[in-house]
Design an enzyme around this catalytic site. Structure first.
Site, PDB file in Angstrom:
ATOM      1  N   GLU A 159      42.047  43.092  54.503  1.00 40.35           N
ATOM      2  CA  GLU A 159      40.851  43.804  53.667  1.00 40.35           C
ATOM      3  C   GLU A 159      39.551  43.501  54.475  1.00 40.35           C
ATOM      4  O   GLU A 159      39.409  42.428  55.214  1.00 40.35           O
ATOM      5  CB  GLU A 159      40.827  43.408  52.156  1.00 40.35           C
ATOM      6  CG  GLU A 159      40.642  41.652  52.014  1.00 40.35           C
ATOM      7  CD  GLU A 159      40.847  41.584  50.669  1.00 40.35           C
ATOM      8  OE1 GLU A 159      39.945  40.647  50.153  1.00 40.35           O
ATOM      9  OE2 GLU A 159      42.011  41.571  49.977  1.00 40.35           O
TER      10      GLU A 159
ATOM     11  N   HIS B 139      47.057  36.928  51.729  1.00 37.79           N
ATOM     12  CA  HIS B 139      47.836  37.857  51.961  1.00 37.79           C
ATOM     13  C   HIS B 139      49.057  37.625  52.800  1.00 37.79           C
ATOM     14  O   HIS B 139      48.502  37.144  53.990  1.00 37.79           O
ATOM     15  CB  HIS B 139      47.225  39.102  51.731  1.00 37.79           C
ATOM     16  CG  HIS B 139      46.040  39.248  50.676  1.00 37.79           C
ATOM     17  ND1 HIS B 139      46.116  39.106  49.416  1.00 37.79           N
ATOM     18  CD2 HIS B 139      44.942  39.369  50.960  1.00 37.79           C
ATOM     19  CE1 HIS B 139      45.031  39.289  48.915  1.00 37.79           C
ATOM     20  NE2 HIS B 139      43.944  39.433  49.776  1.00 37.79           N
TER      21      HIS B 139
ATOM     22  N   ARG C  29      47.809  32.953  45.475  1.00 36.74           N
ATOM     23  CA  ARG C  29      46.582  32.238  45.016  1.00 36.74           C
ATOM     24  C   ARG C  29      46.655  30.796  45.472  1.00 36.74           C
ATOM     25  O   ARG C  29      47.553  30.148  45.512  1.00 36.74           O
ATOM     26  CB  ARG C  29      46.249  32.508  43.524  1.00 36.74           C
ATOM     27  CG  ARG C  29      46.225  33.899  43.152  1.00 36.74           C
ATOM     28  CD  ARG C  29      45.884  34.144  41.649  1.00 36.74           C
ATOM     29  NE  ARG C  29      45.419  35.338  41.546  1.00 36.74           N
ATOM     30  CZ  ARG C  29      46.213  36.413  41.333  1.00 36.74           C
ATOM     31  NH1 ARG C  29      47.650  36.392  41.465  1.00 36.74           N
ATOM     32  NH2 ARG C  29      45.660  37.671  41.210  1.00 36.74           N
TER      33      ARG C  29
END
Length: 393
Positions: free
Chosen positions: A119, A84, A276
């Site tokens: 995260e 990210h 990705r």
């Protein structure tokens, strides 16, 4: 004010058909149940008892959107390898794609918003496996030597990796080599080269290799699920982590990660920006992945809970978007008081607990959650376990 919220499981193909039903004490449907989202993210907002979605309910009350998204995540096979962006990278990338007129729901859209997406995931199952970060090069070379010794000739893909990673273990040379290998694996390595790595993994498993037995098992499963995918080579370079229940894993901006198996509570900044890096049928943009990538080889960033007060543990992360706490009540009749700072979501994961605010309360069982607003603290009673997600300090 406490508002119960609920949502339906998302049926992504990698999801487990049993882990979330077992947590909630119900029969599986037979379909994969990968995630349940608790929050106001427009991709799948929670519902309130009056039928509104949480984003609408917050807007109707004049409240700002939540800065985080809380999830239950249940994996039976590998998620895509991903990284990210930082907040600055997200702002630049979002503005660029807006100017280009790329629809926000387009398959090749990378920046769907202008926020970063750090995260944390905390294991709820006894074992939660994940690939995260690029392994120190000395360990990777040792792994490659095991794969190289599985036959009379060194497999082509393994030989390529050994040659490309013959650099100093640390510093700029190591990072450049890893970036070059990722670009080669995702852009240039053909199916035969990837197949040679998969065959070496099979051969190593047949030898009874012990030091890298877990890595071999995970990578063989990935090779079976995504035959010919260059992401197998990317995964081979990553740390394999096995979390025990209650342990957490933090993925900051730029760090590659791919959850493999197990049940966990996941908390992230409110964003859907994903670059990705293989093991997926979805769009892979190699230059943009390399743009956001942190290629520093290092051990995995495992986080253990830190006791904050009786019955309250905190998972320390260096971000201001969210804070994750775990509340445990072990004796019926006891009450644990927890301070809250801004809008909060409480999710029950074990037992039966009651969350009480100044004027109302909510009884929760595993999988049930409540949105908390305009409270300085809540009291948790009953017996069980609760996770609290709130803005960071």
């Amino acid at each position: 004010m406490l508002t119960p919220i609920s949502n339906d499981p998302r049926d992504y193909s990698w999801g487990s058909p049993t882990l979330i039903p077992a947590l909630e004490g119900r029969q599986p449907t037979g379909a994969p149940e990968a995630e349940i989202w608790y929050g106001d993210h427009p991709g799948c907002p929670s519902r309130t008892p009056d039928g509104r979605t949480l984003d609408v309910a917050l807007a109707d009350a004049g409240r700002p959107a939540l800065p985080f998204l809380l999830k239950l995540l249940a994996a039976a096979s590998s998620l895509s390898i991903q990284a990210h962006p930082t907040r600055a990278q997200a702002q630049e990338g979002f503005a660029r794609e807006e100017r280009a007129g790329i629809p926000r729901d387009a398959a090749d859209r990378l920046y769907r918003d202008d926020n970063h997406k750090p995260e944390i995931i905390v294991a709820l199952s006894d074992r939660f496996r994940a690939l995260v970060g690029l392994r120190p090069l000395a360990e990777t070379r040792r792994f490659l030597s095991v794969l190289a010794a599985t036959g009379d000739d060194v497999p082509a893909g393994v030989a390529q990796l050994q040659s490309r990673l013959a650099v100093d273990d640390d510093g700029p040379a190591a990072e450049r080599a890893l970036r070059d290998v990722l670009a080669w694996a995702l852009d240039e390595a053909d199916a035969a080269t990837v197949a040679s790595v998969a065959a070496a993994l099979d051969a190593a498993a047949d030898t009874g290799e012990t030091e890298f037995a877990d890595e071999i098992a995970v990578l063989r499963a990935a090779a079976s699920d995504f035959p010919g995918d260059g992401g197998l080579i990317v995964a081979l370079l990553m740390n394999l982590v096995t979390l025990r229940r209650g342990e957490g894993l933090f993925a900051p901006a730029g760090v590659l990660h791919a959850y493999q198996s197990g049940l966990g509570v996941e908390l992230m900044a409110a964003s859907d920006n994903v670059m990705r890096g293989g093991l997926t049928p979805k769009h892979v943009d190699v230059p943009e992945l390399l743009h956001v990538l942190d290629a520093t080889p290092a051990p995995a960033p495992v986080i253990r809970p830190r006791p904050l007060a009786d019955g309250v543990d905190v998972y320390d992360t260096p971000v201001d978007d969210f804070l994750l706490e775990r509340v445990t009540v072990t004796v019926a009749g006891d009450t644990v008081r927890v301070a809250v700072h801004g809008p909060t979501i409480a999710l029950c994961t074990v037992g039966e607990v009651v969350v009480a605010g100044a004027f109302d309360s909510a009884a929760l069982r595993p999988g049930a959650a409540v949105h908390i607003a305009d409270e300085d603290a809540v009291e948790v009673s009953g017996t069980g376990e609760l996770f609290l997600a709130q803005p960071g300090s």
